[in-house]
Design a protein around this motif. Structure first.
Motif, PDB file in Angstrom:
ATOM      1  N   PHE A 151       0.807  -1.262  -0.104  1.00  0.00           N
ATOM      2  CA  PHE A 151      -0.176   0.008  -0.124  1.00  0.00           C
ATOM      3  C   PHE A 151       0.808   1.256  -0.052  1.00  0.00           C
ATOM      4  CE2 PHE A 151       0.073  -1.277   4.753  1.00  0.00           C
ATOM      5  CZ  PHE A 151       0.745   0.078   5.099  1.00  0.00           C
ATOM      6  N   ASP A 152       2.255   1.123   0.058  1.00  0.00           N
ATOM      7  CA  ASP A 152       3.077   2.110   0.245  1.00  0.00           C
ATOM      8  C   ASP A 152       3.857   2.659  -1.298  1.00  0.00           C
ATOM      9  OD1 ASP A 152       4.459   4.477   1.007  1.00  0.00           O
ATOM     10  OD2 ASP A 152       5.932   3.142   2.465  1.00  0.00           O
ATOM     11  N   PRO A 153       3.196   3.680  -1.961  1.00  0.00           N
ATOM     12  CA  PRO A 153       3.699   3.885  -3.180  1.00  0.00           C
ATOM     13  C   PRO A 153       5.221   4.195  -3.402  1.00  0.00           C
ATOM     14  CG  PRO A 153       2.419   5.716  -2.594  1.00  0.00           C
ATOM     15  CD  PRO A 153       2.486   4.642  -1.424  1.00  0.00           C
ATOM     16  N   LEU A 154       5.676   4.210  -4.519  1.00  0.00           N
ATOM     17  CA  LEU A 154       7.260   4.615  -4.583  1.00  0.00           C
ATOM     18  C   LEU A 154       7.352   5.915  -5.420  1.00  0.00           C
ATOM     19  CD1 LEU A 154       8.329   0.980  -5.916  1.00  0.00           C
ATOM     20  CD2 LEU A 154       8.246   1.845  -3.692  1.00  0.00           C
TER      21      LEU A 154
ATOM     22  N   VAL B 270       8.895   7.810  -8.603  1.00  0.00           N
ATOM     23  CA  VAL B 270       9.500   7.374  -9.707  1.00  0.00           C
ATOM     24  C   VAL B 270      10.521   8.533 -10.209  1.00  0.00           C
ATOM     25  CG1 VAL B 270       8.927   7.279 -12.259  1.00  0.00           C
ATOM     26  CG2 VAL B 270       7.556   6.239 -10.740  1.00  0.00           C
ATOM     27  N   HIS B 271      11.893   7.962 -10.314  1.00  0.00           N
ATOM     28  CA  HIS B 271      12.964   9.016 -10.522  1.00  0.00           C
ATOM     29  C   HIS B 271      12.985   9.025 -12.404  1.00  0.00           C
ATOM     30  CE1 HIS B 271      13.249   7.798  -6.915  1.00  0.00           C
ATOM     31  NE2 HIS B 271      14.365   8.652  -6.619  1.00  0.00           N
ATOM     32  N   LEU B 272      13.219  10.315 -12.854  1.00  0.00           N
ATOM     33  CA  LEU B 272      13.226  10.208 -14.503  1.00  0.00           C
ATOM     34  C   LEU B 272      14.706  10.594 -15.170  1.00  0.00           C
ATOM     35  CD1 LEU B 272      10.078  12.534 -14.655  1.00  0.00           C
ATOM     36  CD2 LEU B 272      10.204  10.242 -14.794  1.00  0.00           C
TER      37      LEU B 272
ATOM     38  N   PHE C 159      13.736  17.066  -4.719  1.00  0.00           N
ATOM     39  CA  PHE C 159      12.307  17.791  -4.869  1.00  0.00           C
ATOM     40  C   PHE C 159      11.273  16.624  -5.541  1.00  0.00           C
ATOM     41  CE2 PHE C 159       8.914  20.136  -6.904  1.00  0.00           C
ATOM     42  CZ  PHE C 159       8.389  20.844  -5.850  1.00  0.00           C
ATOM     43  N   THR C 160      10.489  16.197  -4.787  1.00  0.00           N
ATOM     44  CA  THR C 160       9.521  15.263  -5.356  1.00  0.00           C
ATOM     45  C   THR C 160       8.174  15.892  -5.612  1.00  0.00           C
ATOM     46  OG1 THR C 160      10.695  13.243  -4.387  1.00  0.00           O
ATOM     47  CG2 THR C 160       8.665  13.068  -5.071  1.00  0.00           C
ATOM     48  N   LEU C 161       7.538  15.721  -6.693  1.00  0.00           N
ATOM     49  CA  LEU C 161       6.211  15.960  -6.947  1.00  0.00           C
ATOM     50  C   LEU C 161       5.162  14.978  -6.959  1.00  0.00           C
ATOM     51  CD1 LEU C 161       4.627  18.885  -7.899  1.00  0.00           C
ATOM     52  CD2 LEU C 161       4.819  17.795 -10.014  1.00  0.00           C
TER      53      LEU C 161
ATOM     54  N   GLY D 136      -1.815   1.624  -6.536  1.00  0.00           N
ATOM     55  CA  GLY D 136      -3.162   1.647  -6.971  1.00  0.00           C
ATOM     56  C   GLY D 136      -3.865   3.162  -7.115  1.00  0.00           C
ATOM     57  N   LEU D 137      -2.977   3.985  -6.450  1.00  0.00           N
ATOM     58  CA  LEU D 137      -3.503   5.497  -6.629  1.00  0.00           C
ATOM     59  C   LEU D 137      -3.536   5.873  -8.147  1.00  0.00           C
ATOM     60  CD1 LEU D 137      -1.104   6.875  -3.541  1.00  0.00           C
ATOM     61  CD2 LEU D 137      -3.689   6.517  -3.508  1.00  0.00           C
ATOM     62  N   GLN D 138      -4.162   7.088  -8.155  1.00  0.00           N
ATOM     63  CA  GLN D 138      -4.152   7.651  -9.539  1.00  0.00           C
ATOM     64  C   GLN D 138      -3.067   8.770  -9.527  1.00  0.00           C
ATOM     65  OE1 GLN D 138      -5.890   6.564 -12.072  1.00  0.00           O
ATOM     66  NE2 GLN D 138      -6.139   4.843 -10.668  1.00  0.00           N
ATOM     67  N   THR D 139      -2.193   8.797  -8.462  1.00  0.00           N
ATOM     68  CA  THR D 139      -1.224   9.995  -8.546  1.00  0.00           C
ATOM     69  C   THR D 139      -0.143   9.105  -8.802  1.00  0.00           C
ATOM     70  OG1 THR D 139      -1.294   9.932  -6.088  1.00  0.00           O
ATOM     71  CG2 THR D 139      -2.521  11.802  -7.533  1.00  0.00           C
ATOM     72  N   VAL D 140       0.987   9.862  -8.960  1.00  0.00           N
ATOM     73  CA  VAL D 140       2.449   9.312  -9.001  1.00  0.00           C
ATOM     74  C   VAL D 140       3.479  10.146  -8.530  1.00  0.00           C
ATOM     75  CG1 VAL D 140       3.009  10.135 -11.384  1.00  0.00           C
ATOM     76  CG2 VAL D 140       4.396   8.133 -10.289  1.00  0.00           C
TER      77      VAL D 140
ATOM     78  N   LEU E 286       3.973  17.297   1.781  1.00  0.00           N
ATOM     79  CA  LEU E 286       3.344  15.979   2.210  1.00  0.00           C
ATOM     80  C   LEU E 286       4.515  15.197   3.059  1.00  0.00           C
ATOM     81  CD1 LEU E 286       2.173  14.324  -0.908  1.00  0.00           C
ATOM     82  CD2 LEU E 286       0.775  15.577   0.974  1.00  0.00           C
ATOM     83  N   ARG E 287       5.928  15.692   2.675  1.00  0.00           N
ATOM     84  CA  ARG E 287       7.005  15.251   3.514  1.00  0.00           C
ATOM     85  C   ARG E 287       8.196  16.293   3.517  1.00  0.00           C
ATOM     86  NH1 ARG E 287      10.508  10.058   1.921  1.00  0.00           N
ATOM     87  NH2 ARG E 287      11.248  11.470   0.200  1.00  0.00           N
ATOM     88  N   PRO E 288       8.272  16.955   4.697  1.00  0.00           N
ATOM     89  CA  PRO E 288       9.335  18.132   4.529  1.00  0.00           C
ATOM     90  C   PRO E 288      10.630  17.426   4.162  1.00  0.00           C
ATOM     91  CG  PRO E 288       8.563  17.725   6.804  1.00  0.00           C
ATOM     92  CD  PRO E 288       7.889  16.643   6.005  1.00  0.00           C
TER      93      PRO E 288
HETATM   94  O1  TXA Z   1      15.124  11.212  -1.441  1.00  0.00           O
HETATM   95  C1  TXA Z   1      13.963  10.398  -1.627  1.00  0.00           C
HETATM   96  O2  TXA Z   1      13.067  10.861  -2.031  1.00  0.00           O
HETATM   97  C2  TXA Z   1      14.550   9.139  -1.683  1.00  0.00           C
HETATM   98  C3  TXA Z   1      15.442   8.880  -2.908  1.00  0.00           C
HETATM   99  C4  TXA Z   1      15.803   7.506  -3.082  1.00  0.00           C
HETATM  100  O3  TXA Z   1      15.055   9.355  -4.078  1.00  0.00           O
HETATM  101  N1  TXA Z   1      13.498   8.047  -1.893  1.00  0.00           N
HETATM  102  C5  TXA Z   1      12.470   7.799  -0.858  1.00  0.00           C
HETATM  103  O4  TXA Z   1      11.522   6.997  -1.027  1.00  0.00           O
HETATM  104  O5  TXA Z   1      12.543   8.400   0.110  1.00  0.00           O
HETATM  105  P1  TXA Z   1      10.491   6.446  -0.057  1.00  0.00           P
HETATM  106  O6  TXA Z   1       9.784   5.530  -0.929  1.00  0.00           O
HETATM  107  O7  TXA Z   1      11.283   5.989   0.977  1.00  0.00           O
HETATM  108  O8  TXA Z   1       9.389   7.563   0.349  1.00  0.00           O
HETATM  109  C6  TXA Z   1       8.657   8.141  -0.478  1.00  0.00           C
HETATM  110  C7  TXA Z   1       7.695   8.704  -0.032  1.00  0.00           C
HETATM  111  C8  TXA Z   1       6.683   7.704   0.892  1.00  0.00           C
HETATM  112  O9  TXA Z   1       6.520   8.423   1.968  1.00  0.00           O
HETATM  113  C9  TXA Z   1       5.620   7.576  -0.083  1.00  0.00           C
HETATM  114  O10 TXA Z   1       4.266   7.314   0.458  1.00  0.00           O
HETATM  115  C10 TXA Z   1       5.384   9.068  -0.626  1.00  0.00           C
HETATM  116  O11 TXA Z   1       6.643   9.365  -1.002  1.00  0.00           O
HETATM  117  N2  TXA Z   1       4.619   8.664  -2.005  1.00  0.00           N
HETATM  118  C11 TXA Z   1       5.136   7.962  -3.063  1.00  0.00           C
HETATM  119  N3  TXA Z   1       3.998   8.203  -3.807  1.00  0.00           N
HETATM  120  C12 TXA Z   1       3.003   9.015  -3.596  1.00  0.00           C
HETATM  121  C13 TXA Z   1       1.795   9.313  -4.005  1.00  0.00           C
HETATM  122  N4  TXA Z   1       1.390   9.197  -5.301  1.00  0.00           N
HETATM  123  N5  TXA Z   1       1.011  10.367  -3.238  1.00  0.00           N
HETATM  124  C14 TXA Z   1       1.514  10.602  -1.845  1.00  0.00           C
HETATM  125  N6  TXA Z   1       2.856  10.123  -1.539  1.00  0.00           N
HETATM  126  C15 TXA Z   1       3.515   9.202  -2.370  1.00  0.00           C
END
Ligand code: TXA
Ligand code: MG
Length: 333
Positions: free
Chosen positions: A66-69, A71-73, A105-107, A122-126, A202-204
């Motif tokens: 249930f914990d989404p990943l 995606v690095h481009l 920075f993650t969007l 399974g979410l509609q977001t990435v 969502l995450r500082p």
């Molecule tokens: O710095 C980083 O972000 C590292 C490096 C490896 O890129 N990656 C990282 O990934 O910290 P991870 O999986 O440990 O944390 C990703 C966070 C998780 O809390 C996950 O739930 C959230 O991002 N996340 C992923 N996809 C999401 C989505 N569609 N909506 C909301 N949160 C999402």
């Protein structure tokens, strides 16, 4: 499975590491997982468009599905191939990624069908990002497609900031670790979403609220709030040793005698002699240095056979917000 660690320290003069990164690229093309350095923490990467490969990430980390990943481009050209940004948010999104990519920075935005369900739980977001780390960048460009990569630790544990941390966590579970030395920031990327012209953190992380405020109104999602993704779990980054947070150390509030207590301190605080072990995040009170030391010191304290770790909070500004967030999640409840 034998885990091989390959040195890939970036050589500025040669500006290339092809010989060292080649085997990693080959493994990724074969649908295997490889641990790679990024500027934040080490990631465990696999072909994001191949569900069988992504499954291996979940298995190696024992991560719940249930914990989404993230995606690095390889580059910006890939962005709209995986993301389907709503028209009304496009301008702000483009400004943000233009400013902060490549970087920590993650969007989170609406996804396209090419992204497999297993990646987004399974979410509609990435969640997408472009890493600025030279080794990561070289691997993903040679690979030529998106790589799913969460932090390279077992689920819920402390994120790795050095190759040997990855080995501690995943030895025997993955074929290869590319060793690019210590990471630059020490905490994971800032994760944001954009809705109604506002930025929601969502995450500082290393890209701070202060920096984001130049672009739009910013709000921070509380850690306990059940957001669109269950990944923002309140308990995470946890050492095995119980950890308690204290705002000040004047009244350490020792629970129990004859305990071996370790201290994760901050700045020039007054430290009692009775602690079995002390690590100071930054004696000179530098939040960047503190972020870099955070996970390494937590690991060292966790391995010292202590009964309890007391951690001092840092000032709640700039990078301090991310550090306190990780400490709160590391706190035993
Ligand atoms: O710095 C980083 O972000 C590292 C490096 C490896 O890129 N990656 C990282 O990934 O910290 P991870 O999986 O440990 O944390 C990703 C966070 C998780 O809390 C996950 O739930 C959230 O991002 N996340 C992923 N996809 C999401 C989505 N569609 N909506 C909301 N949160 C999402
Ligand atoms: Mg993680």
């Amino acid at each position: 499975m034998k885990t091989q660690t390959v040195a890939a320290i970036y050589d500025r003069r040669r500006r290339s590491q092809t010989a060292a990164t080649e085997p990693a690229v080959k493994l990724l093309q074969e649908g295997e997982v490889v641990a790679l350095p990024t500027e934040t923490v080490y990631g465990l990467a696999a072909d994001a468009l191949k569900p069988e490969a992504v499954l291996k990430i979940f298995e190696a980390k024992e991560r719940p599905h249930f914990d989404p990943l993230i995606v690095h481009l390889p580059d910006l050209g890939w962005f709209e191939r995986v993301a389907d940004v709503p028209t009304q948010e496009k301008q702000l999104v483009m400004e943000l990624i233009g400013r902060f990519w490549p970087g920590p920075f993650t969007l989170v935005t609406a996804k396209r069908g090419v992204v497999p369900e297993i990646v987004t739980a399974g979410l509609q977001t990435v969640a997408v990002r472009i890493s600025a780390h030279p080794v990561f960048s070289e691997v993903i460009q040679a690979f030529g497609g998106p790589l799913a990569a969460p932090s390279a630790n077992r689920f819920g544990k402390i994120s790795p900031t050095e190759a040997h941390h990855v080995l501690d966590e995943l030895d025997g579970r993955i074929p290869m670790i590319l060793d690019g030395g210590s990471t630059l920031h020490g905490v994971e990327s800032t994760v944001v979403s954009v809705t109604g012209g506002k930025i929601r953190i969502l995450r500082p992380g290393p890209v701070t609220r202060e920096q984001l405020s130049d672009f739009a109104q910013v709000e921070i999602a509380p850690a306990t709030e059940k957001i669109s993704a269950p990944g923002q779990l309140p308990s995470h980054y946890a050492p095995t040793t119980p950890l308690k947070l204290r705002a000040d150390l004047e009244s350490p509030g020792r629970d129990g005698k004859n305990q071996r207590i370790g201290l994760l301190a901050w700045s020039d605080c007054k430290i009692e002699k009775s602690y079995a072990m002390v690590r100071n995040l930054s004696e000179r009170g530098d939040l960047h240095e503190a972020a870099l030391n955070l996970f390494r010191y937590l690991r060292e304290l966790d391995q010292a056979n202590l009964d309890l770790i007391i951690a001092q909070t840092v000032p709640e500004t700039c990078l301090g917000v991310a550090i306190n967030d990780r400490l709160r999640r590391a706190q035993s409840r």
